[in-house]
Scaffold this motif. Structure first.
Motif, PDB file in Angstrom:
ATOM      1  N   ALA B 115      -0.618  71.777 -72.854  1.00  0.00           N
ATOM      2  CA  ALA B 115      -0.794  70.962 -71.643  1.00  0.00           C
ATOM      3  C   ALA B 115      -1.722  71.694 -70.677  1.00  0.00           C
ATOM      4  O   ALA B 115      -2.667  71.116 -70.138  1.00  0.00           O
ATOM      5  CB  ALA B 115       0.564  70.701 -70.990  1.00  0.00           C
ATOM      6  N   GLY B 119      -5.437  70.956 -68.642  1.00  0.00           N
ATOM      7  CA  GLY B 119      -5.408  70.762 -67.204  1.00  0.00           C
ATOM      8  C   GLY B 119      -4.178  70.022 -66.703  1.00  0.00           C
ATOM      9  O   GLY B 119      -4.167  69.483 -65.605  1.00  0.00           O
ATOM     10  N   TYR B 120      -3.141  70.023 -67.493  1.00  0.00           N
ATOM     11  CA  TYR B 120      -1.929  69.306 -67.108  1.00  0.00           C
ATOM     12  C   TYR B 120      -0.732  70.242 -67.043  1.00  0.00           C
ATOM     13  O   TYR B 120      -0.738  71.338 -67.598  1.00  0.00           O
ATOM     14  CB  TYR B 120      -1.608  68.222 -68.133  1.00  0.00           C
ATOM     15  CG  TYR B 120      -2.562  67.063 -68.135  1.00  0.00           C
ATOM     16  CD1 TYR B 120      -2.470  66.068 -67.171  1.00  0.00           C
ATOM     17  CD2 TYR B 120      -3.535  66.960 -69.121  1.00  0.00           C
ATOM     18  CE1 TYR B 120      -3.339  64.988 -67.187  1.00  0.00           C
ATOM     19  CE2 TYR B 120      -4.407  65.876 -69.147  1.00  0.00           C
ATOM     20  CZ  TYR B 120      -4.304  64.892 -68.172  1.00  0.00           C
ATOM     21  OH  TYR B 120      -5.156  63.829 -68.196  1.00  0.00           O
ATOM     22  N   GLU B 121       0.302  69.758 -66.369  1.00  0.00           N
ATOM     23  CA  GLU B 121       1.581  70.434 -66.498  1.00  0.00           C
ATOM     24  C   GLU B 121       2.584  69.416 -67.010  1.00  0.00           C
ATOM     25  O   GLU B 121       2.471  68.218 -66.753  1.00  0.00           O
ATOM     26  CB  GLU B 121       2.036  71.021 -65.161  1.00  0.00           C
ATOM     27  CG  GLU B 121       2.229  70.015 -64.053  1.00  0.00           C
ATOM     28  CD  GLU B 121       2.599  70.702 -62.741  1.00  0.00           C
ATOM     29  OE1 GLU B 121       3.730  71.184 -62.665  1.00  0.00           O
ATOM     30  OE2 GLU B 121       1.750  70.756 -61.823  1.00  0.00           O
TER      31      GLU B 121
END
Lengths: 140, 140
Positions: B115, B119-121
């Motif tokens: 993730a 660029g995600y959480e």
DNA sequence: ATGAATGCAAAAACTTTGCATGACG
DNA sequence: CGTCATGCAAAGTTTTTGCATTCAT
């Protein structure tokens, strides 16, 4: 790219208008993960007069024939995508709804190991990460 | 074990009969993964006159309050289990329907990494292995 | 007492099915 | 031509919602 009627024959399915068109829609769809409703809508918008029931029936057949893969994301409806032979998992952005595909060999390997450890072998598996952009601050 | 009315108060929920009973059912259930229908059936069998709509409403509230966790297994219906704070994933036997819980730190770690790389959480995730006993020969 | 929770039934969302018509091979 | 696929509409599932009543505080 591929010859749809040919694919259908190889899968043992009679070559009919709706089946060819649905296969095309799935191939051409920019977002490759479509729900039955979306496939139906796409067909109607292209002037194809296909019933929703037929879309469901055809998608079910395609899945049985391994032409497509069905995913059950959270929220109660299924989405379908062309099966290109490659297995991959999905990341769904909770804010934009966009779907990102990924594959990780190590996860696959560990999964097999875990099933094995319990005396099972894996028939199928389902891994979805629900994510949000890192920057977004949703304080709780 | 725990004091249900107390848990409800701490979660900011009014202590009512149905809520306490549903929490009890979830705790006492031998198979800890119940669908809304199953919770309702269990209540009725215990002489509790609770409506199915209430079961859905209460389960939704409990989920929002993190008292329980909802899982969407394949097949279109959700199952719920008491959230004991521990996160874990599931293995569902396609032949017996039994559910086995497991947890693997490495998978969790890799998921975060993937993730992050995009660029995600992670907000939530869903990993289910559909398995069958190793010995069983389901020739196809 | 007063606002929230409940039960019932109706509705909504998604998917499947029955049956007469039409198309494929 | 016979059989299978399709379309339409009706029925099935699972979950949600509107509204009058009941309950907790």
């Amino acid at each position: 790219m591929t010859d749809k009627p040919e694919e259908l024959k190889k899968a043992g399915l009679k070559v009919t208008g709706p089946r060819v068109k649905i296969l095309q829609m799935l191939e051409e769809a920019s977002d490759r993960h479509l729900s039955a409703e979306e496939v139906h809508k796409a067909l109607v918008e292209n002037g194809e007069d296909v019933g929703l029931a037929t879309v469901y029936r055809v998608l079910t057949q395609f899945e049985a024939a391994d032409l497509i893969v069905r995913h059950n994301f959270d929220g109660g409806h299924s989405v379908y995508e062309l099966s290109d032979g490659d297995h991959h998992d999905h990341m769904v952005c909770t804010e934009t709804g966009s779907v990102i595909e990924f594959f990780d060999e190590e996860i696959e390997r560990i999964q097999k190991k875990i099933a094995d450890r319990h005396g099972y072998e894996i028939v199928a598996h389902n891994l979805v990460l629900y994510v949000k952009p890192k920057s977004t601050d949703a304080s709780h």
